[in-house]
Structures are given as C-alpha cells and as structure tokens.
Scaffold this motif. Structure first.
Motif, PDB file in Angstrom:
ATOM      1  N   LYS A  62       1.187   3.890  -3.184  1.00  0.00           N
ATOM      2  CA  LYS A  62       0.829   5.308  -2.980  1.00  0.00           C
ATOM      3  C   LYS A  62       2.017   6.217  -3.262  1.00  0.00           C
TER       4      LYS A  62
ATOM      5  N   GLU B 235       0.838  -1.201   0.000  1.00  0.00           N
ATOM      6  CA  GLU B 235       0.000   0.000   0.000  1.00  0.00           C
ATOM      7  C   GLU B 235       0.878   1.258   0.000  1.00  0.00           C
TER       8      GLU B 235
ATOM      9  N   GLN C  42       2.367   9.024  -6.346  1.00  0.00           N
ATOM     10  CA  GLN C  42       2.578  10.438  -6.029  1.00  0.00           C
ATOM     11  C   GLN C  42       3.828  10.982  -6.726  1.00  0.00           C
TER      12      GLN C  42
ATOM     13  N   THR D 126       0.741   4.314 -11.749  1.00  0.00           N
ATOM     14  CA  THR D 126       0.906   3.179 -10.846  1.00  0.00           C
ATOM     15  C   THR D 126       2.111   2.337 -11.261  1.00  0.00           C
TER      16      THR D 126
END
Length: 359
Positions: free
Chosen positions: A281, A277, A285, A290
């Motif tokens: 993330k 996770e 960012q 992804t």
C-alpha cells in the motif's frame, strides 16, 4: 608433454642438444628451433614453449636480450643457458634473469639431463599450484555466493553455518600460506563491503571491522571474517528493524540493485520488517505503481538497453541477466511490455544505427 625451444646460431649445436636430451623420458618435446633472439621471441609467441634452451653469443639479438624479453613478458617460462664461454658476465646475466642453470660447451649429457629433470619438476609443481588455485577460487566463489544469499535474507544462522564449514575445510587450511590467507580475507571483506552497499547499510564497513592485523592462522582468520560479517548483519537488522517508519527510498534502491534476483513481496516485507500489505500500500501511494510492476519495469528497461547497446549478447543471456531463467517466458513478457519481440527490437535498433551512419 612440456614444450622446448632450442636457440643457437649453429645448426650442429642445436642438433647436439636434441640428441643428448632424454626428451620422451622427461615428458618433453622440442617444438621449435631459432637462430637468434628475435626469431626466438616470435616462436615463443606462436608456440608458447615451457622451456627455452639458449646460447649467449649469437649474431643480432643474443642470449642476454632474449632472456631480458622472456623475463619481462613471460616470467613463468624456464630458461637454460648453454654457452661456449666461461664468462663471469654471462653467468651473472643468467642469474639476473633467473635462468635455471648455466651449462658450458661441450655439453655433458648427464649434466644436461639433470637440469632438464629439475625443470620438469618445477613445471609440474607450477601446474599443481595452478590447479590448486583454480580449486580454491571455485571454493571461494561458492562460499561468497552462499554468504551473499544469506546476507540479503538477513539469515544470521546461515552465515554462521558457512563460516563453520570454512573452519572444517581441510583443503583451504592445507593450501593457504599466510600471504594467501591475507588475500582471501581481503576478498571476502571486499565482498562484505559490496553487500553492505547493496543493502543500503549506512554504517561504513571500517566502523564494523576491527583494524587489527589479519591473523596468519587459518582458523583465526575465519573467526575474524565471521565476526565482521555477523557484526554487519546485526547492524543491518538493527537499522531496518528499529526505524520509526518504513523508508520507501531504501526499498526502491534495494529493488534497483537486486532486480535480477527472485525478489517477492513477502521477502521484501520481511527484509524491511513490515507486513506485505503495508509495504504494498505504501509503495503504491508513493510511486503510483505496485512493487511487482516496478520490478518488471526495471527488468524490461535493462533488457532493452542490453539488446540495443551490445549485439554480441545473446537474447538467452539477456533473459538470465534480467532475472528470467525461462527464455520463452521472457519473450512473452517482453512482447507484452513493448509490443515487439526481443529479436524485432534488436533488428529495429540495428536498422536505426545503420540509417544514422549513412546520414
């Protein structure tokens, strides 16, 4: 059957040699005849004989010139010199170019067949060595593949298991002379260096490998290599596990070097000691896409590059190189990404090249 070429400027001398040899019994076959060295070289290129029986004195290119050419270009071939001259200089040339023997005319049948038997045994030993070398190379490739897989997974127990199997490999132990042991150690250490680079291991290999001489003993050499691999693995784990924060540039570089492998988000997170996770993330960012999308982009860009640059590579092979075992699935992903099929992309590229050539 071992192939034999007979070289003599006199037909009757060639006929005598052909009549005296026990060719079938020795598993040999005369595949060609030549009248001088130049003709012999052409036939060697065309017929690839295992053994050349040659006279020394011939018009044009003689036996010395022929032996020099064979020694330089075909060092594995066997040579028997047959001469009517008991000349020390001729014999010296035969020794220099590693002829199996120097026979005087008139030829003694028993002497000729004894030398032919000697050649046959040497040729058989060469074939056996080549077969062993092929088997050893295949074994080494299999061990390297497993070591690479375990290293990328940071599987310490897997690496230990491979080296334990190497310890117990009777074929390797029986076949490897000291000089070959050194060669295989160097091969595996070079591979370890590649693994360190691929995994962005910042500590250079020479810092991890003891500079002591490679042992001549097979088992000591295996222990030496095992120590190098395990030391590198410990360094990689320490480097990733105890960093203050995740280095996304290293993650990105890892993907660029391993895009053709089945890399999952879970596996990547495990390799860099973070949760999937957090990795997902952070990557999104930083790079605005992804991990999965970036991996797909790498694969597609490489596929398009191979399709347009080299027309000889099949689409199936390109799919495999990009990490897709199912070529039909590759076609679907490629078309969805670029809007055209791989075949159409290649045709369009070829058309553009032809148009540019005309201009």
């Amino acid at each position: 059957m071992f192939k034999v070429l007979v070289v003599d400027d006199e037909q009757w001398n060639r006929d005598i040699i052909k009549s005296l040899g026990r060719w079938g019994e020795l598993e040999m076959e005369i595949v060609g005849e030549a009248e001088d060295g130049l003709e012999a070289i052409k036939l060697i290129e065309h017929l690839n004989p295992d053994l050349i029986i040659t006279d020394m004195r011939m018009p044009g290119a003689g036996g010395e010139q022929l032996m020099r050419s064979i020694h330089e270009r075909y060092p594995d071939k066997k040579i028997i010199v047959v001469s009517g001259y008991d000349d020390f200089n001729y014999a010296k040339q035969a020794i220099r170019y590693k002829a199996v023997d120097y026979l005087l005319k008139p030829i003694d049948p028993q002497e000729l067949n004894t030398v032919l038997q000697k050649c046959k045994e040497a040729l058989q030993q060469r074939i056996e060595r080549q077969e062993i070398d092929l088997e050893l190379s295949a074994k080494l490739a299999a061990y390297k593949k497993r070591l690479g897989s375990y290293f990328h997974e940071m599987n310490m127990e897997g690496i230990r298991k491979v080296f334990l199997e190497l310890h117990a490999d009777d074929l390797l132990e029986a076949s490897l002379k000291p000089e070959f042991i050194r060669y295989y150690v160097q091969e595996l250490l070079l591979f370890l260096n590649e693994l360190c680079v691929a995994n962005v291991l910042s500590v250079p290999l020479d810092h991890l490998v003891d500079h002591a001489e490679v042992p001549n003993s097979f088992h000591q050499a295996v222990d030496f290599m095992s120590g190098c691999y395990l030391a590198a693995m410990e360094e990689l784990i320490k480097q990733r596990k105890f960093k203050n924060k995740l280095n996304l540039a290293e993650v990105k570089l890892y993907l660029e070097r391993h895009y053709a492998e089945p890399v999952s988000l879970e596996q990547l997170a495990k390799l860099f000691f973070v949760s999937k996770e957090y990795l997902s993330k952070s990557f999104k960012q930083e790079y605005d896409c992804t991990v999965t999308d970036y991996l797909l982009q790498l694969r597609m860009e490489k596929s398009m590059e191979w399709l347009t640059l080299d027309e000889e590579i099949s689409i199936k092979r390109i799919a495999e190189m990009a990490g897709y075992e199912d070529v039909s699935y590759f076609h679907r992903v490629f078309k969805k990404h670029f809007g055209v099929s791989p075949g159409d992309a290649r045709k369009a590229s070829q058309g553009l090249k032809m148009s540019n050539e005309k201009v």
